[in-house]
Design a protein around this motif. Structure first.
Motif, PDB file in Angstrom:
ATOM      1  N   GLY A 196      -4.382  46.465  16.684  1.00 32.65           N
ATOM      2  CA  GLY A 196      -3.824  46.801  17.981  1.00 32.65           C
ATOM      3  C   GLY A 196      -2.868  45.756  18.510  1.00 32.65           C
ATOM      4  O   GLY A 196      -2.459  45.835  19.665  1.00 32.65           O
ATOM      5  N   ILE A 197      -2.474  44.777  17.680  1.00 34.61           N
ATOM      6  CA  ILE A 197      -1.721  43.635  18.193  1.00 34.61           C
ATOM      7  C   ILE A 197      -0.359  44.040  18.742  1.00 34.61           C
ATOM      8  O   ILE A 197       0.157  43.430  19.672  1.00 34.61           O
ATOM      9  CB  ILE A 197      -1.561  42.562  17.091  1.00 34.61           C
ATOM     10  N   LEU A 198       0.214  45.082  18.161  1.00 33.94           N
ATOM     11  CA  LEU A 198       1.514  45.536  18.640  1.00 33.94           C
ATOM     12  C   LEU A 198       1.397  46.824  19.444  1.00 33.94           C
ATOM     13  O   LEU A 198       2.397  47.480  19.721  1.00 33.94           O
ATOM     14  CB  LEU A 198       2.461  45.768  17.447  1.00 33.94           C
ATOM     15  N   ASN A 199       0.177  47.182  19.803  1.00 35.78           N
ATOM     16  CA  ASN A 199      -0.058  48.450  20.477  1.00 35.78           C
ATOM     17  C   ASN A 199      -0.169  48.227  21.962  1.00 35.78           C
ATOM     18  O   ASN A 199      -0.854  47.323  22.423  1.00 35.78           O
ATOM     19  CB  ASN A 199      -1.350  49.079  19.928  1.00 35.78           C
ATOM     20  N   TRP A 237      -3.452  58.309  28.987  1.00 35.47           N
ATOM     21  CA  TRP A 237      -2.314  57.674  29.648  1.00 35.47           C
ATOM     22  C   TRP A 237      -1.958  58.400  30.936  1.00 35.47           C
ATOM     23  O   TRP A 237      -1.572  57.789  31.931  1.00 35.47           O
ATOM     24  CB  TRP A 237      -1.117  57.639  28.711  1.00 35.47           C
ATOM     25  N   TRP A 238      -2.087  59.689  30.952  1.00 37.22           N
ATOM     26  CA  TRP A 238      -1.804  60.471  32.157  1.00 37.22           C
ATOM     27  C   TRP A 238      -2.698  60.015  33.312  1.00 37.22           C
ATOM     28  O   TRP A 238      -2.252  59.880  34.442  1.00 37.22           O
ATOM     29  CB  TRP A 238      -2.020  61.939  31.869  1.00 37.22           C
ATOM     30  N   HIS A 239      -3.964  59.754  33.017  1.00 40.59           N
ATOM     31  CA  HIS A 239      -4.898  59.358  34.070  1.00 40.59           C
ATOM     32  C   HIS A 239      -4.735  57.891  34.468  1.00 40.59           C
ATOM     33  O   HIS A 239      -5.098  57.511  35.576  1.00 40.59           O
ATOM     34  CB  HIS A 239      -6.337  59.607  33.619  1.00 40.59           C
ATOM     35  N   ARG A 240      -4.176  57.069  33.587  1.00 41.34           N
ATOM     36  CA  ARG A 240      -4.109  55.634  33.859  1.00 41.34           C
ATOM     37  C   ARG A 240      -2.799  55.213  34.515  1.00 41.34           C
ATOM     38  O   ARG A 240      -2.724  54.130  35.091  1.00 41.34           O
ATOM     39  CB  ARG A 240      -4.285  54.834  32.552  1.00 41.34           C
ATOM     40  N   GLN A 281       7.150  53.665  28.356  1.00 35.83           N
ATOM     41  CA  GLN A 281       7.981  53.739  27.157  1.00 35.83           C
ATOM     42  C   GLN A 281       7.211  53.268  25.931  1.00 35.83           C
ATOM     43  O   GLN A 281       7.324  53.856  24.847  1.00 35.83           O
ATOM     44  CB  GLN A 281       9.239  52.884  27.342  1.00 35.83           C
ATOM     45  N   GLU A 282       6.422  52.228  26.098  1.00 31.36           N
ATOM     46  CA  GLU A 282       5.617  51.733  24.982  1.00 31.36           C
ATOM     47  C   GLU A 282       4.590  52.784  24.563  1.00 31.36           C
ATOM     48  O   GLU A 282       4.332  52.987  23.366  1.00 31.36           O
ATOM     49  CB  GLU A 282       4.927  50.428  25.389  1.00 31.36           C
ATOM     50  N   ILE A 315       2.847  57.041  20.675  1.00 30.46           N
ATOM     51  CA  ILE A 315       2.586  58.452  20.398  1.00 30.46           C
ATOM     52  C   ILE A 315       3.557  58.970  19.333  1.00 30.46           C
ATOM     53  O   ILE A 315       3.162  59.637  18.364  1.00 30.46           O
ATOM     54  CB  ILE A 315       2.728  59.280  21.691  1.00 30.46           C
ATOM     55  N   ASN A 316       4.833  58.651  19.496  1.00 25.56           N
ATOM     56  CA  ASN A 316       5.834  59.154  18.552  1.00 25.56           C
ATOM     57  C   ASN A 316       5.623  58.597  17.150  1.00 25.56           C
ATOM     58  O   ASN A 316       5.884  59.286  16.151  1.00 25.56           O
ATOM     59  CB  ASN A 316       7.233  58.804  19.043  1.00 25.56           C
ATOM     60  N   ARG A 317       5.155  57.362  17.078  1.00 22.62           N
ATOM     61  CA  ARG A 317       4.924  56.761  15.757  1.00 22.62           C
ATOM     62  C   ARG A 317       3.873  57.552  14.983  1.00 22.62           C
ATOM     63  O   ARG A 317       4.077  57.931  13.826  1.00 22.62           O
ATOM     64  CB  ARG A 317       4.463  55.323  15.930  1.00 22.62           C
ATOM     65  N   TYR A 318       2.739  57.825  15.618  1.00 25.18           N
ATOM     66  CA  TYR A 318       1.683  58.567  14.920  1.00 25.18           C
ATOM     67  C   TYR A 318       2.063  60.033  14.713  1.00 25.18           C
ATOM     68  O   TYR A 318       1.724  60.630  13.685  1.00 25.18           O
ATOM     69  CB  TYR A 318       0.362  58.471  15.687  1.00 25.18           C
ATOM     70  N   PHE A 319       2.770  60.600  15.695  1.00 26.82           N
ATOM     71  CA  PHE A 319       3.167  62.004  15.530  1.00 26.82           C
ATOM     72  C   PHE A 319       4.143  62.155  14.374  1.00 26.82           C
ATOM     73  O   PHE A 319       4.128  63.167  13.664  1.00 26.82           O
ATOM     74  CB  PHE A 319       3.789  62.538  16.823  1.00 26.82           C
TER      75      PHE A 319
END
Length: 620
Positions: free
Chosen positions: A35-38, A126-129, A140-141, A146-150
Motif C-alpha cells: 500500500g506504499i503508493l496507494n 470513497w463516496w462515504h469518506r 484524483q489519487e 480504481i483505474n489501475r485495477y480496472f
C-alpha cells in the motif's frame, strides 16, 4: 578542479554506496509494502496483525478466537483489505498476458469476480469518506487507483480463455457469467457515485476543468454483457427434466451428475441476468449452418427478460425439494442416477436422483446466498431471505463456533473447528486449485447476501424489483450484524496465515510460521480430529474412472466427435489442469502441497471484504 580531503572522499563514497543500495532495494521495499503508493495508506496500517504468533499454536488460536486482536477497527480492516488486493495483483497477475498465469480457467473467472467486487467496495467507501466538493488531489489519487485495477480487469477480458471455457463443464461457464456481471455492476456503481450524468466527476467545482464525457469504463459494459449472455445461453443447455424431474447436469462429458454447485450457479446467474444484465445486440459469434447462405448471428437479448427470473425460481424450487442437504442443514455435493448407463443400448436406470455423494464443500453453502438475495429483490418474497439466514446459521454451527474455547474445539464440526471455516483437505495440505478457491467463494456470496436491503423498489415495463420496509430491513440488518463476531474470527484467522510476502495460506486454522513440531504436537495432544471422508472428493482428487462417473465408450466418443475434437479428451477425466506454483521450502504447514496461490490469496481478500462490507464499514 575540485580538491577534496580524505574525509570528504570517504563521506562521498559512503553516500554513493548508500544511494546504490537504496535504489537496488527500493523495488523490494515497495513490493513488501503493497500500500506504499496507494492513497488508502493514509488510514491506519494493520500493524497489530504483523506480530509473530505466540510459541504455542493452541494459545494463539484461543487468544485470537476470544479477542480477535488485530482487526480491531474499521481503518485496520480497510488497510488489510487493500493491502491484500495489492499483493494478489502484484504477485500473481501479469498484465501483458491479461491473466493470473497459474490460475486455471474457472478459477481465473472467480479471481476477476473478486477483484471487481473489491473495486465496488473501494468506490463506495470513497463516496462515504470524501466530501462532495471541491474535487481534490485525494479524489484524483483514488480515481487513479480504481483505474489501475480496472485496467487489469479489462486486460483479463482479452486474456480469458473464453474459447476453451465454451467447451467445458456447465459450472465453468456460469462462473464466467457471474464474473462479467460483477464487472458491469462495478462500472455502473462507480459511474453513478463519482460522475454526474454528463460524465463530469460529481465533486468538480469547475466543470470546464474536466472532459464532459462519461467515465471511460462505460465503454466496456456492452462487451462484458455480451460475454455474460453468450455463456449463460451455453450453460442453460444443461437444464434437463428427463432425469430427476429437473436440475442442471454438471458436465456434458461425464455421466449425468446433478450437483449443488451447478444448480446454485444457475440460480444465481439467472436472477443476476434478470436484475443486472443491460441487454445485448451483439450478434457474434456467427454460425455457418449452411455454407451457401450468409452467416447468421445471435438475436438481440433484452434487459430484464422475465425468462431469466422464471429459470431462477424454477431452479431453486427444484433444488430445495431435491433432498440435497444433510442432517446439519448443509448442502452435500450432488446426486448420481442409480443404474444409469447411456449409450446406444444403455439404460436410464431409475431416472431419479437417488445415489448421493455426501461430500461437503464450503462453496456449496455460499453461491446460493447471492441467488436468494436476488430472488427476494425480484419477487419480494421474504422466504428467500429466511432460507439464506438459516443456511448461514447452519454454516456457522458447522465451523464449531459453539465449541470454541472448550475441550471439543479441535473436533471436526462439518465445515471446520474452533469457529474457523475449513475445507476438509486444508489440514492435510492436499487441496487442489479447486479447493483453494472455495472459501473465498463462500465469503464473496455471503457479503452479497448481507448487503443492506434497498428501501424502495423499481418498476419499468415488465421489470420489477422490490424494496424493504423499515421492519424487514431492520430484521435483515440485525441478522447480518449477528454474524459479525464469527466473520471477524475467520478474517483474523485467515490474516494470521500471511507469510513475510503478505501471501495467505489455505488452512486458516494455523498461523504462518508455526513449525511442524508444534502443529504435530497440536494434532497429538489437543484432541485434533481429521475431517472424515464421507463422500467422493472429486474436486481435489479428480473424477473416478468408473461406471458411476464416466460415459459409456460409444457415447463418450460421439460427444467428442460432435465437438470437432474441442474440449475434454474422450478418455481423459481429469477435471482441472492443476498448475504448479513455485514452492517455498520451510516448515510452514501452508507451504505444503501447492503452497500459497492466487486462489488462497483471493480467499483472504473475500473474507476481509465480507468483514468490511457487512460489519466494519457500518461502524464508521
Amino acid at each position: 578542479m575540485i580538491v577534496r580531503s580524505r574525509s570528504q572522499k570517504l563521506a562521498l563514497a559512503i553516500a554513493i554506496f548508500l544511494l546504490a543500495f537504496g535504489l537496488a532495494w527500493l523495488p523490494r521495499l515497495i513490493a513488501a509494502s503493497p500500500g506504499i503508493l496507494n492513497v488508502y495508506t493514509r488510514y491506519t496500517q494493520p500493524t497489530l496483525l504483523d506480530a509473530p504468533p505466540n510459541d504455542e499454536y493452541c494459545d494463539v488460536l484461543q487468544a485470537h478466537s476470544a479477542t480477535t486482536d488485530g482487526l480491531t477497527s474499521p481503518s485496520i480492516t480497510l488497510a488489510a483489505l487493500l493491502s491484500t488486493l495489492e499483493v494478489m495483483q502484484s504477485h500473481f497477475y501479469t498484465i501483458w498476458q491479461g491473466q493470473w498465469p497459474h490460475a486455471i480457467d474457472w478459477t481465473a473467472a472467480v479471481m476477476g469476480t473478486q477483484v471487481s467486487a473489491t473495486l465496488t467496495a473501494m468506490t463506495e467507501t470513497w463516496w462515504h469518506r470524501t466530501s462532495r466538493a471541491p474535487y481534490t488531489q485525494e479524489d484524483q489519487e483514488h480515481e487513479n487507483t480504481i483505474n489501475r485495477y480496472f485496467t487489469q480487469i479489462t486486460s483479463f477480458y482479452f486474456g480469458e480463455n473464453a474459447f476453451s471455457l465454451r467447451t467445458q463443464a456447465y459450472d465453468d461457464m456460469l462462473w464466467v457469467v457471474l464474473g462479467w456481471l460483477e464487472g458491469v455492476t462495478f462500472i455502473k456503481r462507480h459511474s453513478a457515485l463519482h460522475y454526474i450524468p454528463s460524465g463530469v466527476p460529481h465533486q468538480v467545482s469547475k466543470p470546464s476543468a474536466w472532459n464532459s464525457t462519461q467515465w471511460y469504463g462505460q465503454q466496456f459494459v456492452p462487451q462484458f454483457a455480451h460475454r455474460a449472455r453468450v455463456f449463460y445461453d451455453l450453460a442453460a443447455k444443461g437444464w434437463s427434466t428427463s432425469l430427476c424431474g429437473g436440475g442442471m447436469v454438471w458436465n456434458p462429458h461425464l455421466a449425468p451428475y446433478k450437483n449443488a454447485i451447478t444448480n446454485q450457479l444457475f440460480i444465481s446467474a439467472s436472477v443476476a441476468m434478470y436484475l443486472r444484465f443491460p441487454g445485448d445486440d451483439n450478434a457474434s459469434p456467427f454460425t455457418f449452418e449452411n455454407p451457401v447462405r450468409p452467416a447468421t448471428g445471435l438475436p438481440p437479448a433484452r434487459a430484464h427478460d422475465p425468462q431469466y427470473l422464471e429459470n431462477a425460481v424454477e431452479a431453486y424450487q427444484w433444488l430445495k425439494t431435491s433432498g440435497m442437504t444433510n442432517n446439519k442443514g448443509l448442502y452435500i455435493d450432488g446426486f448420481h442416477i442409480q443404474g444409469w448407463r447411456g449409450g446406444k443400448n444403455g439404460s436410464t436406470g431409475t431416472g431419479k436422483c437417488d445415489l448421493r455423494n455426501e461430500q461437503v464443500y464450503t462453496y456449496n453453502q455460499g453461491v446460493i446466498l447471492s441467488g436468494l438475495r436476488g430472488l427476494w429483490e425480484a419477487t419480494g418474497s421474504r422466504s428467500y431471505l429466511e432460507d439464506g439466514h438459516r443456511l448461514i446459521q447452519n454454516v456457522i454451527a458447522a465451523t464449531g463456533w459453539d465449541t470454541r474455547g472448550t475441550k471439543w474445539r479441535w473436533h471436526w464440526s462439518g465445515l471446520g473447528r474452533n469457529g474457523v471455516m475449513e475445507e476438509a483437505c486444508d489440514s492435510s495440505g492436499t487441496c487442489s486449485q479447486n479447493g483453494h478457491t472455495f472459501k473465498g467463494i463462500f465469503f464473496h456470496h455471503l457479503a452479497l447476501f448481507c448487503g443492506r436491503l434497498p428501501p424502495t423498489g423499481f418498476t419499468a415495463e415488465d421489470f420489477i424489483t422490490f424494496g424493504a420496509d423499515d421492519r424487514l430491513a431492520a430484521w435483515h440488518d440485525k441478522k447480518c450484524e449477528g454474524y459479525g463476531p464469527w466473520l471477524r474470527n475467520n478474517a483474523q484467522a485467515a490474516y494470521l496465515t500471511r507469510d513475510n510476502d503478505g501471501e495467505f495460506g489455505t488452512w486458516w486454522g494455523i498461523p504462518a510460521g508455526t513449525e511442524r513440531r508444534k502443529s504435530r504436537s497440536m494434532v497429538d495432544e489437543a484432541g485434533f480430529e481429521v475431517a472424515p471422508e464421507d463422500g467422493t472428493d472429486y474436486r481435489n482428487q479428480d473424477v473416478p474412472l468408473d461406471d458411476t462417473w464416466t460415459l459409456p465408450d460409444d457415447q463418450r466418443r460421439q460427444r467428442w466427435e460432435s465437438s470437432n475434437g474441442i474440449g475434454s479428451a474422450p478418455f481423459a477425466e481429469k477435471q482441472s489442469e492443476d498448475k504448479e506454483m513455485p514452492k517455498k521450502i520451510d516448515w510452514d504447514p501452508n507451504n505444503r502441497g501447492r503452497g500459497r496461490t492466487v486462489e488462497t490469496q483471493s480467499g483472504g481478500l473475500a473474507v476481509l471484504r465480507a468483514l468490511w462490507n457487512v460489519v466494519d464499514s457500518r461502524r464508521q
